[in-house]
Design an enzyme around this catalytic site. Structure first.
Site, PDB file in Angstrom:
ATOM      1  N   ASP A   1       8.234 -23.684 -89.617  1.00  0.00           N
ATOM      2  CA  ASP A   1       7.800 -23.147 -90.912  1.00  0.00           C
ATOM      3  C   ASP A   1       8.959 -22.831 -91.857  1.00  0.00           C
ATOM      4  O   ASP A   1       8.765 -22.133 -92.856  1.00  0.00           O
ATOM      5  CB  ASP A   1       6.952 -21.878 -90.705  1.00  0.00           C
ATOM      6  CG  ASP A   1       5.577 -22.216 -90.171  1.00  0.00           C
ATOM      7  OD1 ASP A   1       4.997 -23.211 -90.628  1.00  0.00           O
ATOM      8  OD2 ASP A   1       5.090 -21.491 -89.286  1.00  0.00           O
TER       9      ASP A   1
ATOM     10  N   ASP B   1       0.163 -29.448 -91.280  1.00  0.00           N
ATOM     11  CA  ASP B   1       0.834 -28.483 -92.162  1.00  0.00           C
ATOM     12  C   ASP B   1       2.342 -28.765 -92.287  1.00  0.00           C
ATOM     13  O   ASP B   1       2.973 -28.465 -93.298  1.00  0.00           O
ATOM     14  CB  ASP B   1       0.687 -27.034 -91.648  1.00  0.00           C
ATOM     15  CG  ASP B   1      -0.639 -26.736 -90.983  1.00  0.00           C
ATOM     16  OD1 ASP B   1      -1.277 -27.677 -90.487  1.00  0.00           O
ATOM     17  OD2 ASP B   1      -1.019 -25.563 -90.933  1.00  0.00           O
TER      18      ASP B   1
HETATM   19  N1  GLY Z   1       0.280 -23.351 -91.818  1.00  0.00           N
HETATM   20  C1  GLY Z   1      -0.710 -22.508 -91.270  1.00  0.00           C
HETATM   21  C2  GLY Z   1      -1.985 -22.500 -92.026  1.00  0.00           C
HETATM   22  O1  GLY Z   1      -2.200 -23.306 -92.901  1.00  0.00           O
HETATM   23  O2  GLY Z   1      -2.793 -21.673 -91.721  1.00  0.00           O
END
Ligand code: GLY
Length: 425
Positions: free
Chosen positions: A141, A202
Site C-alpha cells: 500500500d 487494488d
Molecule cells: N485497498 C483496500 C480497499 O479497497 O478496501
C-alpha cells in the site's frame, strides 16, 4: 365572445408565475452545474476545518471514548481519520494503515484549489507524520499512503524533502516484486486461506509511485516492474466480460496461478464494486504513463462493463458489489463512484474520441453525490460524503463515510475544473 377581464388577468398572472418558476428552476440547475466545483470546495473548506478540530481532539485526548483507534501501539501513533463506527465514533489510524495518506492528500487538494498557505501548512504537518512508512516493506500500500500524501506535496511544491521520501518509498515497494510471478505481492497475511503470493486488483494504484520514480531518476527499474505487474494482472485478474477477480494467488516459485478469490466482495465470481474502480483507474494511469494501447483498451472495456451493468443504479453510484444478492436493498459504495469519476476525467484527456461519454458519466456521478450523498455540514466528524462500504463480508465500515471516497471526490472535482478550463493535468 364574452371576455372576463378579471379571469384574463388571473390567467396572465398564472402564466407569468409559471414562466418565472421555470426560469428559476433552469437557473438553479445551471448554477448547480456550473458551480459544482466551487460549491464543493467551499463545503470542503468548512467541513475539513471541523474534521481537523475532531482529529486534534482525538490525538490530544487519549481517553475520549468517542474515538476508536485502529492501532496496537497506542494513541500517539494515530495520524489520520479513516471512517466512522456504526455508533458515529471516529476511527483514527496510525501511519502504517493503508488509509493514512488520504487525509493529507485531501489537504493538499484544498491547497491546490485555494492556494492558501494555511491549507499548505496543515497538509505539510499531516504529511510528515507518515515519513517512517518509507521503510515499511510489509505492505504493497506504499502508493496509497505515500503518493497521495508526499506525491501531491512534491507535485504542488517541488520541495526536494518530499522527493527524497518518495524515492525511498519506491525503493522499498519494489522489494515486494517477484520476477518469477511478475507481480508485486499485495498482502503478507493469508495463511488461513493457504495463500502463498496474493495479489489484489487494488495494487494497480500503487504503480503510480513507480512510474513517477522512473520519470524522476531516469532509472527504468521502477517502471519496468510497474509494467510487468500491470501485464500479469491484465492476464490473470480479468474475466471474459472484463470484470475482475479481487485476489489472485500465485505460486512464488513457479509463477503459476494457484487460485482466485474474493476478500471484500460478495463471492469469488462476483464483481466487487471498488475492485472494478481500482482496475479502471489502474489501467487509465498505466496508459497515461506508457502510451501502451492495450492499457487503454483495458480501461475502455472496464468502463463499458461498469456503465452497461444492469445493476448499476440510475444515479451511477454502485452498490458495494454488482452481484450483491439483495439489490436494490444493499448498501452502496460511494468510494467506488468517486474513484471511477476521477479515472473518467483523466480518460477524457487521454481518449478524446470517447471523451463526451466519459464526461457525462463523471459529471452525473459528481452531481448526484453533491445533491444526495453529502454529509450535513459539521456532522459525521467532518467527512464529506456518506454511504461508502469498506468490507461488507466482515461487517466492517458498511454504509459509512470513508476517507478515500472523499479524497477521490476532491481529486475528481479538481480534474473536472481543469478539464473545463483547458488546463493540463
Ligand atoms: N485497498 C483496500 C480497499 O479497497 O478496501
Amino acid at each position: 365572445m364574452f371576455n372576463n377581464p378579471l379571469k384574463a388577468r388571473g390567467n396572465m398572472t398564472k402564466k407569468i408565475i409559471m414562466a418565472l418558476a421555470l426560469s428559476f428552476i433552469a437557473f438553479a440547475f445551471k448554477k448547480d452545474d456550473t458551480n459544482i466545483v466551487k460549491d464543493n470546495f467551499e463545503f470542503a473548506a468548512k467541513q475539513l476545518t471541523y474534521a481537523l478540530e475532531e482529529i486534534t481532539l482525538a490525538i490530544a485526548n487519549e481517553s475520549d471514548s468517542s474515538i476508536h483507534a485502529r492501532s496496537e501501539k497506542g494513541w500517539s501513533e494515530l495520524v489520520s481519520p479513516r471512517s466512522l463506527e456504526p455508533d458515529g465514533s471516529l476511527i483514527m489510524v496510525p501511519s502504517k494503515d493503508w488509509c493514512s495518506g488520504f487525509f493529507p492528500g485531501e489537504l493538499w487538494y484544498m491547497y491546490e484549489y485555494t492556494r492558501s498557505e494555511q491549507w499548505k501548512n496543515l497538509a505539510h504537518r499531516r504529511t510528515i507524520a507518515l515519513e517512517r512508512e518509507k521503510y515499511n516493506a510489509t505492505t504493497h500500500d506504499m502508493g496509497f499512503k505515500m503518493y497521495c500524501s508526499y506525491g501531491n506535496a512534491y507535485r504542488l511544491t517541488g520541495d526536494t524533502v518530499y522527493r527524497d521520501v518518495l524515492l525511498k518509498s519506491a525503493k522499498t515497494l519494489i522489494k515486494r516484486f517477484n520476477p518469477v510471478v511478475g507481480s508485486i505481492r499485495s498482502w503478507d497475511f493469508g495463511n488461513r486461506y493457504n495463500w502463498k503470493f496474493p495479489v489484489i486488483i487494488d495494487n494497480m494504484l500503487n504503480l503510480e509511485l513507480l512510474f513517477w520514480a522512473t520519470k524522476e531518476t531516469g532509472d527504468s527499474t521502477f517502471s519496468n516492474i510497474a509494467i510487468t505487474h500491470a501485464n500479469t494482472t491484465l492476464k490473470n485478474h480479468f474475466r471474459p466480460d472484463y470484470s475482475s477477480y479481487h485476489v489472485v494467488d500465485y505460486d512464488p516459485k513457479t509463477g503459476e496461478v494457484r487460485n482466485k478469490y474474493t476478500h471484500q466482495g460478495y463471492s469469488k465470481e462476483s464483481a466487487w464494486a471498488r475492485g472494478q474502480a481500482w482496475g479502471l483507474y489502474g489501467y487509465m494511469l498505466c496508459y497515461r504513463e506508457t502510451g501502451k494501447q492495450e492499457y487503454l483498451v483495458q480501461a475502455q472495456k472496464i468502463a463499458t462493463y461498469i456503465f452497461s451493468h444492469a445493476n448499476l443504479p440510475n444515479d451511477l453510484i454502485p452498490y458495494w458489489d454488482y452481484d450483491a444478492p439483495e439489490i436494490p436493498n444493499e448498501p452502496k459504495d460511494v468510494s467506488a463512484a468517486t474513484c471511477t469519476a476521477s479515472a473518467l476525467y483523466s480518460l477524457c484527456d487521454l481518449d478524446k474520441e470517447n471523451a463526451q461519454k466519459y464526461k457525462k458519466w463523471a459529471d452525473t456521478i459528481l452531481e448526484n453525490l453533491t445533491r444526495s450523498y453529502r454529509a450535513p455540514l459539521h456532522s459525521n466528524k467532518g467527512f464529506l460524503l456518506l454511504h461508502s462500504t469498506g468490507a461488507k463480508p466482515f461487517n466492517s465500515e458498511v454504509d459509512q463515510p470513508l476517507v478515500y471516497a472523499d479524497y477521490y471526490f476532491l481529486e475528481a472535482l479538481l480534474k473536472k475544473d481543469k478539464l473545463e478550463k483547458g488546463v493540463n493535468f
